[in-house]
Design an enzyme around this catalytic site. Structure first.
Site, short mmCIF file in Angstrom:
data_model
loop_
_atom_site.label_atom_id
_atom_site.label_comp_id
_atom_site.label_asym_id
_atom_site.label_seq_id
_atom_site.Cartn_x
_atom_site.Cartn_y
_atom_site.Cartn_z
N SER A 559 3.98 -4.63 -5.94
CA SER A 559 3.60 -4.20 -7.28
C SER A 559 4.14 -5.21 -8.31
O SER A 559 3.79 -6.38 -8.22
CB SER A 559 4.14 -2.78 -7.51
OG SER A 559 3.52 -2.20 -8.62
N ASP A 642 -5.98 1.23 -3.64
CA ASP A 642 -5.02 0.95 -4.71
C ASP A 642 -5.79 0.84 -6.02
O ASP A 642 -6.40 -0.19 -6.30
CB ASP A 642 -4.27 -0.35 -4.41
CG ASP A 642 -3.17 -0.60 -5.43
OD1 ASP A 642 -3.03 0.22 -6.37
OD2 ASP A 642 -2.44 -1.59 -5.29
N HIS A 674 -1.58 2.25 -3.18
CA HIS A 674 -0.56 1.27 -3.57
C HIS A 674 0.54 1.19 -2.51
O HIS A 674 1.29 0.24 -2.47
CB HIS A 674 0.01 1.74 -4.92
CG HIS A 674 0.61 0.67 -5.78
ND1 HIS A 674 -0.01 -0.53 -6.05
CD2 HIS A 674 1.80 0.62 -6.45
CE1 HIS A 674 0.76 -1.26 -6.85
NE2 HIS A 674 1.86 -0.59 -7.10
#
Ligand SMILES: *[C@@H]1O[C@H](CO)[C@@H](O)[C@H](O)[C@H]1NC(C)=O
Ligand SMILES: *[C@@H]1O[C@H](CO)[C@@H](O)[C@H](O)[C@H]1NC(C)=O
Ligand SMILES: *[C@@H]1O[C@H](CO)[C@@H](O)[C@H](O)[C@H]1NC(C)=O
Ligand SMILES: *[C@@H]1O[C@H](CO)[C@@H](O)[C@H](O)[C@H]1NC(C)=O
Ligand SMILES: *[C@@H]1O[C@H](CO)[C@@H](O)[C@H](O)[C@H]1NC(C)=O
Ligand SMILES: *[C@@H]1O[C@H](CO)[C@@H](O)[C@H](O)[C@H]1NC(C)=O
Length: 721
Positions: A559, A642, A674
């Site tokens: 991320s 995601d 994610h």
């Protein structure tokens, strides 16, 4: 066969202390919080476990004796999906039975006794898949409960199995927020429903229909997806009132964080009203951000909740508020405390326990209800994260937590005596975690770009400080988050270390738990101060940790941590590292507009990419000048579900690396968001991520037990000439 070899390694490793491989991590039991009965002699918790032999999960409900720490099985019936203690005696239970004899897709409420679980009876049939049960006994002896489920706009509970399906798969949107996390928004939404079980003789029977407490407020939703759960609402101890959190229905959902705390009678006789809305008499001035965690006081007369001031910043400091229902007054508690607490429990009318991040841990603090602005709460737990806690009759608390070396840790603690007694710990219960302990980790503080920064060190199995181990830099996401002394099944630093690394996991600028300034200072500074802090951690390791080999160091992050990996790829530090792993990171600065929660980047970059072009360009890992420097072997993981950072980010990066001739691999999971959650996918994820790092750091060569890319069992698509 490659996989077979790997399984053998896992079996061998199980007998050696200090080693944990991915399979052991993923297949270790996962236990829930321990919830004590009202008498405080026993607690209930659930356990689920995945088996790589049968490729399936099993689940059970267990009892923990709070005197002896002994654990026993309550039930392993897979139809039992949730259990709560009922009332004030020590043995009555109410549970959700996940099947319904009459309504496909519905559930049932059953009442039973802990000493004779199998002899329960059905008390209610619910027309959809409800969860998040909370129940209290009212003065009349009835049970008032709340649970959450999906709702149509008209308030009818949505039952997926019975819903009529459209012949076309088309979706049509007239407002932004098309999708959130891993789900496309639809016309149905989460709602809190209330119901009653009437006392009839010795048993309970369903009374009246369920009431939808949320749908009368247009555009309200509770629990708030994707992570909202039963802490988004509460039922008062007298059963008469319900409070819930909803994103503010009167402002744009996608670009603001504003949320309200609603109050509504349990019987739904009035429409819910916010206690902190723009027109509410008690709304604290200037406070417009996310609000959460409403909890009724023992007297049912007050609500404690948290709220942030900023309406577009999801990591602003949470302040604790107490709202008195009758007088409609709200006061802040310990308002200037430079921490952002996230959980609260009432001890009695005058005292609270508050939990929150503190220097890489999550600790519990005692706070009086009337604490002044400058009150400094005192911690009474220390290591690890105190994930959940419940008051016991003697006013101590039963805490369920974890650390980097145990996935589950149940203990008692109190503001007067601190930690009193550990009742159970997973590293003592689970063969796969045997040998893990507090000596596996350490921490250091070092000079960052502007202030002292904390970093964890996680040692490999059989660590010998006279030897040298390659450094693995662990870069956390958020960016407002932290590496905490907690267990993780996704980025577990110990499972990485045990391959043969010294894991260095710093909490650079942007991190939470070290005061609001450090958190806030990452705004408009994504590749600045945090990058310098990471470089300084690397240099600190090179200089001061003589067992740390920085000449063959590697780095991994997800991320925002993936952004940082991509930033490092185009920076000087990238030239010092042997390999990089970017999991679901961002690459093209302007492409952030394809995310779901627009407030996030509009606040981080102080505007839109068309309005504040320089801010986006300044911190753009895909800047051509940077791309020309790309040279370090990089693995990219990016998943189709995601919607936070869409898969195009990972594909763009892979295309660039391949066209630039940089050794690179693209790993994709079509059914993951994610995060990689499913156990079989998680095993492949670990195999590829560890295999990639091990190959370029040289660990594969020196440790025959290390995970190796040579053992890849998934066919690799490679049409390179
Ligand atoms: C449930 O527990 C019983 C008793 O320990 C055991 O015999 C049975 O196999 C278990 N069933 C499942 C589905 O795990
Ligand atoms: C769950 O309930 C259904 C009946 O609705 C039954 O067919 C099934 O066997 C039950 N499962 C277990 C594990 O008892
Ligand atoms: C769950 O409900 C089904 C349907 O009423 C019933 O057959 C089953 O015995 C119940 N199981 C439990 C554990 O309550
Ligand atoms: C509510 O709306 C749903 C979906 O349109 C419909 O199936 C249901 O019958 C409606 N309920 C009532 C009470 O009108
Ligand atoms: C938020 O989004 C709305 C459209 O839904 C737009 O009118 C408004 O200008 C946006 N506000 C900000 C601060 O970007
Ligand atoms: C954000 O933008 C506002 C106005 O455009 C400006 O006053 C403020 O200084 C900026 N903040 C940062 C951190 O760049």
């Amino acid at each position: 066969m490659a996989l077979h070899r790997w399984l053998c390694v896992a079996a061998a490793a199980a007998s050696t202390a200090w080693a944990m491989d991915p399979e052991q991590l993923i297949s270790a039991p996962r236990r829930s919080e321990a919830i004590p009965n009202p008498k405080g002699n026993v607690a209930i918790f659930s356990t689920s476990q995945y088996s790589f032999d049968t490729h399936s999960s099993s689940a059970s409900w267990n009892l923990l004796d709070l005197k002896s720490g002994k654990i026993s099985l309550l039930t392993n019936d897979s139809n039992v999906s949730e259990i709560v203690w009922l009332g004030t005696d020590k043995s009555s239970l109410l549970y959700i039975n996940g099947t319904n004899a009459d309504v496909p897709g519905g559930v049932e409420l059953w009442v039973t006794d802990v000493n004779n679980f199998a002899n329960g009876y059905k008390a209610a049939s619910l027309p959809a898949a409800f969860s998040g049960l909370k129940a209290v006994i009212t003065s009349s002896g009835d049970v008032n409960y709340v649970a959450s489920g999906q709702s149509y706009a008209n308030g009818t509970a949505y039952n997926e199995e019975l819903a009529t399906k459209s012949l076309s798969s088309a979706r049509i949107y007239d407002s932004i927020y098309v999708r959130h996390w891993d789900t496309y928004l639809t016309t149905t939404f989460n709602a809190v429903f209330s119901g009653t079980l009437a006392k009839k003789g010795k048993s309970y029977v369903s009374k009246g229909a369920l009431k939808n407490l949320v749908s009368p407020v247009k555009n309200a939703e509770s629990p708030y997806p994707p992570f909202g759960g039963s802490s988004d609402y509460d039922i008062s101890p007298n059963g008469k009132l319900v409070t819930f959190k909803s994103k503010a229905p009167d402002v744009p959902r996608a670009n603001l964080t504003t949320a309200y705390i609603y109050l509504v009678p349990h019987d739904g006789s009035r429409t819910a009203e916010p206690i902190n809305g723009p027109d509410s008499p008690a709304t604290p001035e200037g406070v417009q951000g996310d609000a959460n965690n409403p909890v009724f006081s023992p007297g049912s007369d007050k609500i404690a909740y948290f709220q942030m001031a900023d309406k577009s910043y999801e990591s602003d400091r949470r302040v604790l508020y107490i709202h008195t229902i009758k007088s409609q007054k709200t006061v802040a508690v310990a308002e200037d405390w430079d921490r952002s607490p996230d959980s609260v429990k009432w001890v009695d009318a005058k005292n609270l326990i508050v939990g929150g991040e503190d220097k890489g841990r999550s600790r519990l603090f005692a706070v009086p209800v009337n604490a002044k602005k400058d009150f400094k709460p005192k911690k009474f737990t220390d290591g690890g994260v105190a994930g959940a806690y419940y008051l016991l009759p003697d006013k101590s608390v039963l805490v369920t937590g974890s650390t980097m070396w145990t996935s589950w840790n149940v203990y008692t603690a109190s503001p007067k005596k601190n930690v009193i007694k550990t009742l159970a710990s997973a590293n003592k219960l689970d063969a796969g975690l045997a040998g893990l302990g507090p000596d596996d980790i350490d921490e250091f503080y070092y000079q960052g770009s502007a202030t002292k920064i904390q970093s964890w060190i996680i040692y490999p199995k059989g660590f010998d400080k006279s030897k040298k181990y390659p450094v693995l830099l662990f870069i956390h996401g958020g960016p407002q988050g932290s590496w905490a002394d907690s267990w993780s099944t996704r980025w577990n630093p110990k499972v990485f270390a045990d391959q043969g690394y010294v894991v260095i996991a710093p909490n650079p600028t942007g991190s939470t738990g070290f005061g609001q300034k450090l958190t806030d200072d990452i705004q408009n500074n994504w590749g600045g101060a945090p990058y310098d802090d990471i470089v300084n951690a690397f240099e600190y390791a090179a200089k001061h940790l003589h067992y740390a080999d920085t000449s063959r160091a590697v780095a991994a992050g997800a991320s925002y941590g993936g952004f940082m990996i991509n930033w490092i790829q185009g920076s000087d530090l990238g030239r010092k590292l042997k390999a990089l792993v970017c999991h679901d990171g961002t690459f093209v600065a302007d492409a952030k507009i394809s995310t779901d929660e627009l407030w996030f980047m509009e606040r981080e970059f102080n505007g839109t990419f068309w309005g504040e072009r320089d801010n986006y360009r300044r911190w753009d890992p895909s800047d051509p000048e940077r791309i020309l420097r790309f040279d370090t072997p990089q693995l990219i993981v990016h998943n189709d579900l995601d919607y936070r950072l869409p898969v195009a980010e990972g594909l763009s990066l892979f295309n660039v690396l391949q066209e630039r001739g940089v050794p690179s691999r693209f790993l994709n999971f079509p059914d993951e968001n994610h995060w990689v959650i499913h156990q079989e996918n998680s095993l492949v994820w670990h195999q590829q991520v560890l295999g990639w790092l091990n190959k370029y750091s040289g660990v594969s060569k020196e440790n025959p037990n290390a995970v190796s890319l040579d053992d890849t069992v998934i066919p690799v698509v490679d049409y390179n000439p």
